[in-house]
Write a protein that holds these residues in place. Structure first.
Motif, short mmCIF file in Angstrom:
data_model
loop_
_atom_site.label_atom_id
_atom_site.label_comp_id
_atom_site.label_asym_id
_atom_site.label_seq_id
_atom_site.Cartn_x
_atom_site.Cartn_y
_atom_site.Cartn_z
N GLY A 174 0.85 -1.19 0.00
CA GLY A 174 0.00 0.00 0.00
C GLY A 174 0.88 1.23 0.00
O GLY A 174 0.79 2.06 0.91
N VAL A 175 1.74 1.35 -1.00
CA VAL A 175 2.75 2.41 -0.96
C VAL A 175 2.27 3.72 -1.56
O VAL A 175 2.97 4.72 -1.53
CB VAL A 175 4.05 1.98 -1.68
N GLY A 176 1.09 3.72 -2.14
CA GLY A 176 0.56 4.98 -2.65
C GLY A 176 1.14 5.37 -4.00
O GLY A 176 1.97 4.70 -4.57
N ALA A 177 0.65 6.47 -4.50
CA ALA A 177 1.16 6.99 -5.78
C ALA A 177 1.94 8.24 -5.45
O ALA A 177 1.44 9.34 -5.55
CB ALA A 177 0.01 7.31 -6.73
N GLY A 178 3.19 8.07 -5.03
CA GLY A 178 3.90 9.22 -4.51
C GLY A 178 4.81 9.92 -5.49
O GLY A 178 5.53 10.82 -5.10
N LEU A 179 4.80 9.54 -6.75
CA LEU A 179 5.74 10.17 -7.68
C LEU A 179 5.16 11.48 -8.22
O LEU A 179 4.09 11.47 -8.80
CB LEU A 179 6.01 9.21 -8.85
N PRO A 180 5.85 12.59 -8.01
CA PRO A 180 5.26 13.85 -8.46
C PRO A 180 5.29 13.98 -9.98
O PRO A 180 6.22 13.52 -10.62
CB PRO A 180 6.15 14.90 -7.81
N THR A 181 4.25 14.60 -10.53
CA THR A 181 4.20 14.85 -11.96
C THR A 181 4.55 16.30 -12.19
O THR A 181 3.99 17.20 -11.56
CB THR A 181 2.78 14.60 -12.50
N PHE A 182 5.50 16.52 -13.07
CA PHE A 182 5.84 17.89 -13.45
C PHE A 182 5.28 18.15 -14.85
O PHE A 182 4.93 17.23 -15.58
CB PHE A 182 7.36 18.09 -13.45
N MET A 183 5.24 19.42 -15.21
CA MET A 183 4.67 19.74 -16.52
C MET A 183 5.67 19.58 -17.63
O MET A 183 5.29 19.58 -18.80
CB MET A 183 4.13 21.17 -16.52
N ASN A 184 6.96 19.46 -17.27
CA ASN A 184 8.02 19.36 -18.29
C ASN A 184 8.02 20.57 -19.22
O ASN A 184 8.11 20.43 -20.44
CB ASN A 184 7.89 18.06 -19.09
N ILE A 185 7.87 21.74 -18.63
CA ILE A 185 7.99 22.96 -19.43
C ILE A 185 9.31 23.62 -19.08
O ILE A 185 9.99 23.23 -18.14
CB ILE A 185 6.81 23.92 -19.19
N GLU A 186 9.64 24.63 -19.85
CA GLU A 186 10.96 25.23 -19.72
C GLU A 186 11.19 25.82 -18.34
O GLU A 186 10.31 26.44 -17.76
CB GLU A 186 11.05 26.36 -20.76
N ASN A 187 12.39 25.62 -17.83
CA ASN A 187 12.83 26.23 -16.58
C ASN A 187 12.14 25.68 -15.35
O ASN A 187 12.03 26.34 -14.32
CB ASN A 187 12.64 27.76 -16.60
N GLU A 188 11.69 24.45 -15.42
CA GLU A 188 11.00 23.89 -14.26
C GLU A 188 11.95 23.62 -13.10
O GLU A 188 11.51 23.36 -11.98
CB GLU A 188 10.27 22.61 -14.63
N SER A 189 13.26 23.64 -13.37
CA SER A 189 14.20 23.41 -12.28
C SER A 189 14.68 24.68 -11.61
O SER A 189 15.61 24.64 -10.83
CB SER A 189 15.41 22.63 -12.80
N LEU A 190 14.02 25.79 -11.89
CA LEU A 190 14.38 27.03 -11.20
C LEU A 190 14.13 26.87 -9.72
O LEU A 190 13.30 26.08 -9.29
CB LEU A 190 13.52 28.19 -11.72
N GLY A 191 14.86 27.66 -8.96
CA GLY A 191 14.64 27.65 -7.52
C GLY A 191 13.24 28.15 -7.21
O GLY A 191 12.73 29.02 -7.88
N ASN A 192 12.61 27.57 -6.19
CA ASN A 192 11.26 27.93 -5.78
C ASN A 192 10.16 27.43 -6.70
O ASN A 192 9.04 27.95 -6.67
CB ASN A 192 11.11 29.45 -5.56
N VAL A 193 10.48 26.44 -7.53
CA VAL A 193 9.41 25.72 -8.22
C VAL A 193 9.35 24.36 -7.53
O VAL A 193 10.33 23.61 -7.53
CB VAL A 193 9.71 25.54 -9.72
N PHE A 194 8.22 24.06 -6.92
CA PHE A 194 8.11 22.82 -6.14
C PHE A 194 7.04 21.92 -6.70
O PHE A 194 6.05 22.38 -7.24
CB PHE A 194 7.69 23.13 -4.70
N SER A 195 7.23 20.62 -6.50
CA SER A 195 6.10 19.72 -6.70
C SER A 195 5.25 19.85 -5.45
O SER A 195 5.76 20.21 -4.38
CB SER A 195 6.58 18.27 -6.84
N SER A 196 3.95 19.59 -5.56
CA SER A 196 3.11 19.70 -4.37
C SER A 196 3.58 18.73 -3.30
O SER A 196 3.51 19.02 -2.11
CB SER A 196 1.65 19.43 -4.72
#
Lengths: 274, 595
Positions: B364-386
């Motif tokens: 019962g491990v859940g669905a814990g993998l975050p989904t990102f939008m895969n748009i430009e600059n998603e790795s900037l600081g202060n962009v978080f997955s929920s």
């Protein structure tokens, strides 16, 4: 609760070595894997690579540099003290096979991680060339252990106080220029060091693996805080890494992402001093 | 007036009862003498009759003894001396004439009948009148923290019913002969029964009734989307608002806990078999409770340093206090369930190793993998997955930084991308950090928002802005590679897609820049890869989740079962619990047969 059974201070107290009782992790940990540590109820979770392990004694060795609040608190712990949470082994193990001659490059605290990988490569029968470096003599760690394992070892210091003067890239350049049988390079150390080593090995088309150290929270692939860009794709360091093809890693981004919480670290330390 | 009405519904005393002719009040002004005095004709004689406070014809005191089954010929009002016999309504039980009294409910006068046959069981209202009264009572509002006040704290927003509100709300239930609400519940809680027990003020029994089917009522009462489950099918809801089943469930669970009435059942049989459960979220906890009570020895393995799964890292304190989750976990510990924290199955121990020591394994491990939008600059600081944002705030208590070490993500103009409950949770957490502006960016329109209406309302009340029919295109960073803005594009709704919702279509050229310094991506989650990386013989379905036999929840690996988000994708707590129940039954069946 995990007990510290041995503590050793190195490099003028800026690098600490703990041997911790963690039998389940010790029995499973492979070279390159790491654990997530949380020292107390209010503590944060930080990743620390398993520098060594002793399956029979049921202990793992963690070597870390004091860079922030949690590592500073860890330095104040003594032998016999307990760490609240240690979970692992996490991450993919290093891909170790007998390929011939490999060169292991380590900088600063990275040598602790490199040491475990070097041991693995040596044990399967490779010819291992080691290059380790640090800013100054006191910051060189595990030199004797590395010398025992490597077929050749070069030590460098930025200021020349020990070994050769210069960066690790200089002896590496020499090797790459003279030997043609080196099959793989492993580079572990500060981001700038790994980046420079990769830029160098790229010219010689030498496959290079690096071990990345982003900020992590859960370490099990559920938050994406440790995401790194490799080959223009997002990878999670804690489940897809921590080892990646160095020529494809965006080091600049990693450096920037690692500096996001620097101010918070300071505030956190000041709060605990008060 | 309020208390009178509640007490009426349980046919208790202090009623304002009147003569239908002269409006003489039969009740006493003094509360202590709780009786109704009439004059009656019995066997031709005028006698004094006193009815019990419960308007219960069983308790009749008369100046002349009345034999059981005998008819009282007439009831007379002591003041106007007129007959109280009703000309229209016969006794619902025996057909005899009935006396009619008037009682007041919500200042409306309603007839109340007393059968003339002594010891006849029927008395009270006709079913129609009863329902009429129940329809007059509006659905009780959940008292909540003031909108502005609560943005400055992390305390729970709904306060919960008081016992008066609960009894009144429970009284609204029509006690349908063929209830539909039970069908709407994924674990088929006996709703009409527990609601009736609340109306009878038997709160402890009501809690026990719920726990026959649902071991976590304090949690489900707070987070279940009742409005699309039980309450949606409530028959009262066809004419009025449905019975507030969720709030009632929450009330009794809290009552049981606060009054220290939770009793751990003693386990009679001890089977010599051990079960391993991977994940301490709702699915795992349900399987654990069920199987432990059947006599197995259950051990739960949890990867994090706290138990509870999404209940602890995902749902914020102001929606589900962590003290409640730990109370429920303690209950399981008292049952005998063992918990092992900091164990990542697949890494610290593998499933195959578990199968060597345990008779069955539940994943019962859940669905814990975050989904990102895969748009430009998603790795900037202060962009978080929920996941990261909420894990920092909820699990690591970053909102208490620097008292707690984990740094708190801070932004002045926060943007949350997504429209589900997780997006609402993230936005409401962000507004509590003192941000001046929090905006939800969602690509469809208001009607398609998947979040619970209640949570959308809470978010709006707290000052969160909604920017609908908008989709992010890329992030924009400053020189330090920190987020400073987001380019968005306006959307319009086109034809419905596979899920039935209208597809959002970008409007070319409608791009604009939204100023923001913190973005939370809450667009959904996927299956965590660790368990698959390390157990390759677990078969996955076409969406990448674990494939199971839907009737037994068994995976492609024998004796390995699974349920919850890892099978269905991110869903609800109660669905995970339902899956856990099926798995527990299947495991028990298989292991009993194997023996």
């Amino acid at each position: 609760m995990f007990q510290i059974i041995r503590k050793q201070e190195m490099a003028k107290g800026s690098i600490i070595r703990f041997d911790i009782t963690a039998p389940k992790i010790a029995s499973k940990a492979k070279a390159g894997q790491f654990v997530i540590v949380r020292i107390n109820e209010t503590g944060e979770r930080i990743p620390l690579t398993v520098a060594d392990k002793d399956e029979f004694a049921g202990t793992i060795t963690l070597v870390f540099q004091v860079v922030g609040k949690t590592t500073a608190l860890m330095r104040s712990l003594k032998e016999g003290d307990l760490i609240r949470d240690v979970v692992g082994p996490l991450g993919k193990a290093a891909d170790v096979e007998k390929i011939g001659t490999v060169v292991m490059v380590g900088g600063g605290t990275g040598v602790a991680i490199l040491h475990h990988v070097t041991k693995a490569f040596k044990e399967v029968g490779n010819y291992v060339i080691g290059i380790i470096g640090a800013k100054e003599k006191d910051l060189i760690i595990l030199e004797d252990e590395m010398r025992a394992m490597c077929d050749e070892l070069i030590v460098t210091t930025d200021d020349g106080s020990w070994g050769e003067r210069g960066f690790v890239t200089q002896p590496l350049q020499k090797y790459l220029g003279e030997r043609y049988d080196i099959k793989l390079c492993y580079a572990i150390g500060p981001i700038i060091m790994m980046k420079n080593v990769c830029n160098l090995t790229k010219k010689y088309k030498l496959p290079t693996m690096v071990s990345l150290n982003p900020v992590m929270i859960d370490g099990t692939g559920m938050c994406g805080g440790c995401r790194v860009t490799v080959d223009n794709k997002t990878q999670f360091c804690c489940v897809d890494g921590p080892d990646f093809d160095g020529h494809l890693v965006d080091f600049d981004e990693l450096e920037k992402r690692n500096s996001i919480y620097m101010k918070d670290e300071k505030d956190s330390l000041l709060f605990s001093i008060r | 007036m309020f208390e009178q009405d509640i007490k009426y519904l349980k046919f208790k005393t202090y009623l304002n009862t009147y003569c239908p002719h002269c409006r003489n009040t039969f009740n006493v002004e003094k509360k202590d003498s709780k009786s109704l005095d009439f004059k009656a004709i019995y066997k031709g004689q005028e006698i004094d009759l006193r009815l019990s406070p419960f308007l219960d014809v069983f308790d009749v005191e008369s100046s002349v003894p009345i034999a059981e089954g005998d008819m009282v010929e007439d009831f007379l009002c002591p003041r106007c001396k007129k007959s109280l016999i009703s000309q229209e309504v016969p006794c619902g039980e025996c057909g005899s004439p009935v006396a009619e009294l008037i009682i007041a409910v919500y200042s409306k006068l309603i007839p109340f009948y007393v059968c003339m046959r002594h010891k006849c069981k029927w008395h009270g209202l006709t079913k129609a009148d009863e329902n009429k009264i129940k329809l007059k009572i509006p659905r009780q509002e959940m008292p909540e923290q003031d909108q502005k006040l609560r943005v400055a704290n992390y305390g729970e927003v709904p306060y919960g019913f008081t016992s008066e509100l609960a009894a009144l709300e429970a009284g609204r239930c029509l006690q349908c002969k063929n209830p539909k609400c039970v069908d709407g519940c994924p674990v088929n809680i006996d709703i009409p029964n527990f609601v009736r027990l609340i109306a009878d003020e038997k709160f402890d029994e009501a809690a026990k009734k719920i726990k026959e089917r649902n071991i976590l009522p304090a949690i489900c009462g707070r987070v279940c989307p009742q409005e699309s489950q039980c309450e949606q099918l409530c028959i009262l809801g066809l004419r009025d608002k449905p019975v507030a089943i969720g709030n009632l469930e929450r009330f009794v669970a809290d009552f049981e806990r606060k009054m220290d009435l939770v009793r751990v059942p003693s386990i009679k049989t001890r089977l010599n078999k051990k079960i391993a459960i991977v994940g301490s979220g709702p699915a795992g906890l349900t399987v654990a409770a069920d199987l432990q009570q059947l006599g197995y020895q259950v051990t739960i393995y949890e990867a994090l340093h706290e138990t509870g799964g999404v209940l602890v890292y995902g749902i914020p304190e102001f929606r589900l206090p962590k003290s409640i989750v730990s109370f429920e976990i303690d209950y399981l510990k008292k049952l005998g369930v063992r918990f092992e924290l900091n164990h990542v199955i697949g890494r610290t121990i593998t499933i195959d190793e578990l199968l060597e020591h345990f008779s069955a394994v539940f994943i019962g491990v859940g669905a814990g993998l975050p989904t990102f939008m895969n748009i430009e600059n998603e790795s900037l600081g202060n962009v978080f997955s929920s996941n990261e944002y909420l894990t920092r705030m909820n699990l690591m208590k970053a909102y208490k930084f620097p008292e707690y070490d984990t740094p708190k993500p801070r932004g002045n103009k926060v943007v949350v991308i997504g429209g589900g409950n997780v997006a609402m949770d993230s936005a409401r957490t962000a507004i509590r950090t003192g941000s001046s502006e929090v905006t939800i960016v969602y690509r469809r329109s208001r009607q398609e928002l998947p979040a619970r209406h209640e949570e959308v309302r809470h978010a709006e009340e707290e000052g969160i802005k909604f920017m609908l029919l908008t989709n992010p295109v890329k992030y924009i960073g400053n020189d330090q590679k920190m987020l400073k803005g987001m380019e968005c594009i306006r959307m319009k709704l086109g034809e419905p897609d596979a899920s039935g919702r209208r597809r959002p279509v970008a409007i070319d050229g409608s791009n604009f820049i939204l100023e923001t310094d913190l973005a939370v991506v809450a667009i959904g989650t996927g299956p965590n890869p660790v368990i698959f990386q390390t157990t390759p013989d677990l078969k996955r379905n076409k969406w990448g989740y674990l494939e199971v036999n839907p009737e037994t929840m068994e995976t492609s690996k024998e004796f390995v079962y699974a349920g919850g988000d890892i099978v269905t994708g991110s869903a609800t707590v109660i669905l995970a619990m339902g899956a856990g129940r099926i798995a527990a039954n299947a495991i028990h069946k298989k292991l009993s047969e194997a023996a």
